[in-house]
Design a protein around this motif. Structure first.
Motif, PDB file in Angstrom:
ATOM      1  N   ARG A 159      -0.888  14.114  -6.938  1.00 13.37           N
ATOM      2  CA  ARG A 159      -0.110  15.071  -6.142  1.00 13.37           C
ATOM      3  C   ARG A 159      -0.931  16.324  -5.840  1.00 13.37           C
ATOM      4  NH1 ARG A 159       4.017  13.576  -9.288  1.00 13.37           N
ATOM      5  NH2 ARG A 159       3.767  15.295 -10.744  1.00 13.37           N
ATOM      6  N   GLN A 160      -1.612  16.846  -6.846  1.00  4.62           N
ATOM      7  CA  GLN A 160      -2.429  18.041  -6.655  1.00  4.62           C
ATOM      8  C   GLN A 160      -3.541  17.779  -5.642  1.00  4.62           C
ATOM      9  OE1 GLN A 160      -3.655  18.706 -10.684  1.00  4.62           O
ATOM     10  NE2 GLN A 160      -1.786  19.800 -11.237  1.00  4.62           N
ATOM     11  N   GLU A 161      -4.156  16.628  -5.732  1.00  6.22           N
ATOM     12  CA  GLU A 161      -5.245  16.294  -4.819  1.00  6.22           C
ATOM     13  C   GLU A 161      -4.744  16.053  -3.397  1.00  6.22           C
ATOM     14  OE1 GLU A 161      -7.693  14.459  -8.581  1.00  6.22           O
ATOM     15  OE2 GLU A 161      -6.587  13.123  -7.242  1.00  6.22           O
ATOM     16  N   VAL A 162      -3.540  15.499  -3.256  1.00  7.18           N
ATOM     17  CA  VAL A 162      -2.940  15.351  -1.923  1.00  7.18           C
ATOM     18  C   VAL A 162      -2.716  16.721  -1.307  1.00  7.18           C
ATOM     19  CG1 VAL A 162      -0.812  14.696  -0.704  1.00  7.18           C
ATOM     20  CG2 VAL A 162      -1.901  13.074  -2.259  1.00  7.18           C
ATOM     21  N   TRP A 163      -2.169  17.656  -2.091  1.00  9.98           N
ATOM     22  CA  TRP A 163      -1.918  18.990  -1.554  1.00  9.98           C
ATOM     23  C   TRP A 163      -3.213  19.729  -1.268  1.00  9.98           C
ATOM     24  CZ3 TRP A 163       2.079  20.363   0.965  1.00  9.98           C
ATOM     25  CH2 TRP A 163       3.268  19.679   0.756  1.00  9.98           C
ATOM     26  N   SER A 202       0.830  -1.208   0.000  1.00 10.17           N
ATOM     27  CA  SER A 202       0.000   0.000   0.000  1.00 10.17           C
ATOM     28  C   SER A 202       0.863   1.256   0.000  1.00 10.17           C
ATOM     29  CB  SER A 202      -0.931   0.007   1.214  1.00 10.17           C
ATOM     30  OG  SER A 202      -1.820  -1.081   1.157  1.00 10.17           O
ATOM     31  N   LEU A 203       1.893   1.274   0.839  1.00 16.37           N
ATOM     32  CA  LEU A 203       2.790   2.434   0.866  1.00 16.37           C
ATOM     33  C   LEU A 203       3.518   2.600  -0.461  1.00 16.37           C
ATOM     34  CD1 LEU A 203       4.244   2.165   4.485  1.00 16.37           C
ATOM     35  CD2 LEU A 203       2.600   3.840   3.605  1.00 16.37           C
ATOM     36  N   ALA A 204       3.909   1.493  -1.079  1.00  7.23           N
ATOM     37  CA  ALA A 204       4.554   1.559  -2.393  1.00  7.23           C
ATOM     38  C   ALA A 204       3.592   2.134  -3.430  1.00  7.23           C
ATOM     39  CB  ALA A 204       5.039   0.173  -2.823  1.00  7.23           C
ATOM     40  N   GLY A 205       2.324   1.763  -3.339  1.00  9.73           N
ATOM     41  CA  GLY A 205       1.320   2.297  -4.255  1.00  9.73           C
ATOM     42  C   GLY A 205       1.119   3.787  -4.069  1.00  9.73           C
ATOM     43  N   LEU A 206       1.042   4.228  -2.812  1.00  3.87           N
ATOM     44  CA  LEU A 206       0.905   5.660  -2.545  1.00  3.87           C
ATOM     45  C   LEU A 206       2.126   6.430  -3.048  1.00  3.87           C
ATOM     46  CD1 LEU A 206      -0.639   5.549   1.037  1.00  3.87           C
ATOM     47  CD2 LEU A 206      -1.772   6.336  -1.063  1.00  3.87           C
ATOM     48  N   ARG A 207       3.299   5.868  -2.823  1.00  4.17           N
ATOM     49  CA  ARG A 207       4.532   6.511  -3.293  1.00  4.17           C
ATOM     50  C   ARG A 207       4.549   6.593  -4.820  1.00  4.17           C
ATOM     51  NH1 ARG A 207       7.884   3.062  -1.268  1.00  4.17           N
ATOM     52  NH2 ARG A 207       7.570   3.866   0.822  1.00  4.17           N
ATOM     53  N   ALA A 208       4.171   5.511  -5.485  1.00  3.70           N
ATOM     54  CA  ALA A 208       4.140   5.489  -6.951  1.00  3.70           C
ATOM     55  C   ALA A 208       3.127   6.502  -7.487  1.00  3.70           C
ATOM     56  CB  ALA A 208       3.800   4.088  -7.454  1.00  3.70           C
ATOM     57  N   ALA A 209       1.970   6.586  -6.848  1.00  9.93           N
ATOM     58  CA  ALA A 209       0.955   7.548  -7.291  1.00  9.93           C
ATOM     59  C   ALA A 209       1.449   8.977  -7.092  1.00  9.93           C
ATOM     60  CB  ALA A 209      -0.352   7.326  -6.540  1.00  9.93           C
ATOM     61  N   TYR A 210       2.078   9.235  -5.956  1.00 10.14           N
ATOM     62  CA  TYR A 210       2.529  10.594  -5.684  1.00 10.14           C
ATOM     63  C   TYR A 210       3.654  11.008  -6.639  1.00 10.14           C
ATOM     64  CZ  TYR A 210       3.677  14.843  -3.219  1.00 10.14           C
ATOM     65  OH  TYR A 210       3.898  16.164  -2.918  1.00 10.14           O
ATOM     66  N   THR A 211       4.571  10.112  -6.896  1.00 12.75           N
ATOM     67  CA  THR A 211       5.697  10.473  -7.768  1.00 12.75           C
ATOM     68  C   THR A 211       5.337  10.426  -9.252  1.00 12.75           C
ATOM     69  OG1 THR A 211       6.549   8.204  -7.768  1.00 12.75           O
ATOM     70  CG2 THR A 211       7.441   9.716  -6.115  1.00 12.75           C
TER      71      THR A 211
END
Length: 126
Positions: free
Chosen positions: A36-40, A21-30
């Protein structure tokens, strides 16, 4: 035929799942600028939700609607990646799947915008 990656159980399975799951979040963010825009947006809007929300239910709706956008964006990105893995060739079904996933993101954004607009209206307009 059994999947050799499905043999983990108990705490080992939970730890591996958390890592995936963390790898997926990292891949999505990068790799996904929309994510990235939605996270911010979520980061900036979180304190606003606590200020704007009148009670825990409204605050949860404000924040939950933004989390839903992230969830749908992750699913959209997963669908796009799976289709691109199969082929970069233009195909009607590939386009349809990507368009449907994109429409889901749009609907989640509209839902979130509506919830935030209603909270703003209740607080300041009505």
């Amino acid at each position: 035929m059994s999947n050799p990656y499905k043999g983990k159980t108990g705490l080992t399975r939970i730890l591996h799942a958390a890592g995936y799951s963390l790898a997926g979040l990292r891949a999505a963010y990068t790799g996904e600028s929309a994510f990235r825009q939605e996270v911010w947006l979520l980061i900036v809007a979180t304190p606003l939700a606590f200020w704007l929300g009148q009670g825990w239910v409204q605050t949860a709706l404000l924040l939950g609607s933004l989390m839903l956008v992230l969830i749908v964006e992750l699913l959209n990105s997963g669908i796009e990646a799976a289709i691109d893995r199969v082929s970069f060739e233009l195909h009607d079904l590939s386009k349809r799947a990507k368009d449907l996933a994109s429409a889901a993101v749009l609907l989640s954004l509209l839902l979130s915008a509506g919830i935030w607009a209603a909270a703003l209206w209740q607080r300041f307009g009505g």
